[in-house]
Design a protein around this motif. Structure first.
Motif, mmCIF file in Angstrom:
data_model
loop_
_atom_site.group_PDB
_atom_site.id
_atom_site.type_symbol
_atom_site.label_atom_id
_atom_site.label_comp_id
_atom_site.label_asym_id
_atom_site.label_seq_id
_atom_site.Cartn_x
_atom_site.Cartn_y
_atom_site.Cartn_z
ATOM 1 N N CYS A 133 -4.042 106.302 77.829
ATOM 2 C CA CYS A 133 -4.544 104.877 76.707
ATOM 3 C C CYS A 133 -5.215 103.958 76.573
ATOM 4 C CB CYS A 133 -3.148 103.923 77.684
ATOM 5 S SG CYS A 133 -2.745 102.525 77.067
ATOM 6 N N MET A 134 -5.924 104.079 77.238
ATOM 7 C CA MET A 134 -7.510 103.246 76.756
ATOM 8 C C MET A 134 -8.509 103.459 75.745
ATOM 9 S SD MET A 134 -8.566 101.710 80.272
ATOM 10 C CE MET A 134 -9.731 100.612 79.485
ATOM 11 N N TYR A 135 -8.131 104.978 75.389
ATOM 12 C CA TYR A 135 -9.345 106.267 75.210
ATOM 13 C C TYR A 135 -8.371 106.340 73.499
ATOM 14 C CZ TYR A 135 -11.468 110.164 72.087
ATOM 15 O OH TYR A 135 -11.566 110.974 71.884
ATOM 16 N N THR A 136 -7.536 106.419 73.199
ATOM 17 C CA THR A 136 -6.532 106.761 72.469
ATOM 18 C C THR A 136 -6.424 104.844 71.380
ATOM 19 O OG1 THR A 136 -5.194 107.622 73.065
ATOM 20 C CG2 THR A 136 -4.959 106.702 71.288
ATOM 21 N N ALA A 137 -6.585 104.087 72.295
ATOM 22 C CA ALA A 137 -6.272 102.230 71.389
ATOM 23 C C ALA A 137 -7.594 102.618 71.105
ATOM 24 C CB ALA A 137 -5.913 101.899 72.467
#
Length: 361
Positions: free
Chosen positions: A117-121
């Motif tokens: 989630c964090m990497y994609t965002a």
């Protein structure tokens, strides 16, 4: 951002190796031999969309976030549509390899969800800051056997369980949620490799439908020497369109323009018996393949043929070894000759008629 009522039949190219080729002296020209920017050549020759892969922390740095931003800005400057393909790995993610990035190797499942989630965002926010947001995102690449092994692995009898499918779907859902948190208009593609395999395609998308994975576009790879005949592809596209009612994109494909091998190079496709009958390894054969492929996609029921992306049409053998340790084995499957000169097979795109497909990009 995207106009959700816009009608476009995607004539796309994946040029992820372009950056490395250019940085090491490779170049491209039109048929007259005049050197030009690759994206300009593609746009002039009817390409309307570009696909890029992104790796987390690749050896050599190409296809990482920093380099992706630079190439994405060029795509936007050309007015081309942009599909970003998250591999969630430091290297190739495909049916045989879906290994976690090194930085994520020791994470628990819950930590892995948060990392996705964090990497994609973070990637998408960075692109947004540079006015280079993609129109569409793939959450994973050829994820038929799952992704982020072994937590999200579903390939093979040992891993093909309800529990593993739930874990796999959970990782994908976190990626999708991250995309939508940055821009709700970005469309989501879920991509597998089984272009000519209806049984496995149905198994995969039935699972995702049952598990409540919400996405917009079905993406399929279709390489005839691996995935069967054009008839098998046609049958699969028709069935998937009728079954799921989603637009379908043949998001990876290629066909050879020669079997000639320069000294010291061995192509991945190098035998006559690997070819489709009636489609020789020639510029004419490549052109015929593309014309017939595009016609098959246009004829998908319900106007759900979304288009296609040719995989690495510009991966010319301009250096001996590539940063990820990959040999030169694709140069006869490009749409440029060994010196980077455009082939006449681009005429197949010019004959592609406008589709009635609402493509959401």
């Amino acid at each position: 951002m995207s106009n959700l009522t816009e009608k476009t039949f995607i004539l796309g190219m994946d040029v992820s190796f372009m950056d490395e080729i250019e940085q090491h002296g490779g170049s491209y020209s039109d048929v007259d031999g005049k050197e030009q920017d690759l994206l300009s050549i593609l746009k002039i020759n009817d390409t309307n969309a570009i696909r890029l892969r992104i790796w987390n922390d690749p050896v050599g740095g190409f296809c990482n976030l920093e380099r992706t931003v630079e190439v994405a800005k060029r795509i936007k400057e050309q007015g081309l549509k942009f599909l970003l393909d998250f591999h969630y790995s430091d290297r190739w993610a495909d049916p045989a390899n879906q290994w976690k990035p090194k930085a994520w190797e020791n994470l628990s499942y819950e930590e892995l969800q948060r990392a996705v989630c964090m990497y994609t965002a973070d990637v998408l926010r960075t692109l947004k800051e540079h006015d280079a947001l993609p129109d569409m995102v793939q959450v994973g690449n050829e994820i038929t056997p799952g992704m982020l092994w072994n937590e999200g692995r579903v390939g093979g009898e040992e891993h093909d369980t309800d529990e593993q499918w739930e874990r796999f779907a959970g990782l994908v859902k976190y990626g999708i949620a991250a995309v939508k948190s940055v821009d709700a208009d970005i469309q989501i593609m879920i991509h597998i490799d089984r272009g000519g395999d209806n049984a496995e395609s149905r198994k995969f998308y039935d699972r995702f439908e049952a598990l409540g994975v919400e996405f917009d576009i079905i993406g399929l790879s279709y390489y005839p020497w691996w995935h069967g005949t054009l008839d098998a592809l046609r049958d699969n596209l028709h069935d998937l369109a009728e079954r799921y009612g989603k637009p379908i994109n043949v998001v990876e494909t290629a066909y050879p323009w020669t079997l000639e091998q320069p000294e010291g190079i061995e192509w991945i496709l190098n035998q006559e018996d690997m070819l489709l009958p009636g489609y020789p390894a020639s510029v004419e054969g490549q052109t015929k393949y593309l014309k017939d492929l595009l016609q098959i996609i246009r004829e998908v029921p319900g106007g759900l043929g979304h288009g296609f992306y040719y995989w690495e049409p510009a991966w010319i053998p301009s250096k001996e070894e590539w940063s990820v340790g990959h040999p030169n084995n694709w140069g006869n499957l490009t749409m440029f000759d060994f010196k980077g000169r455009k082939l006449e097979s681009f005429t197949a795109l010019a004959t592609a008629e406008e589709s009635d497909v609402v493509t959401y990009v």
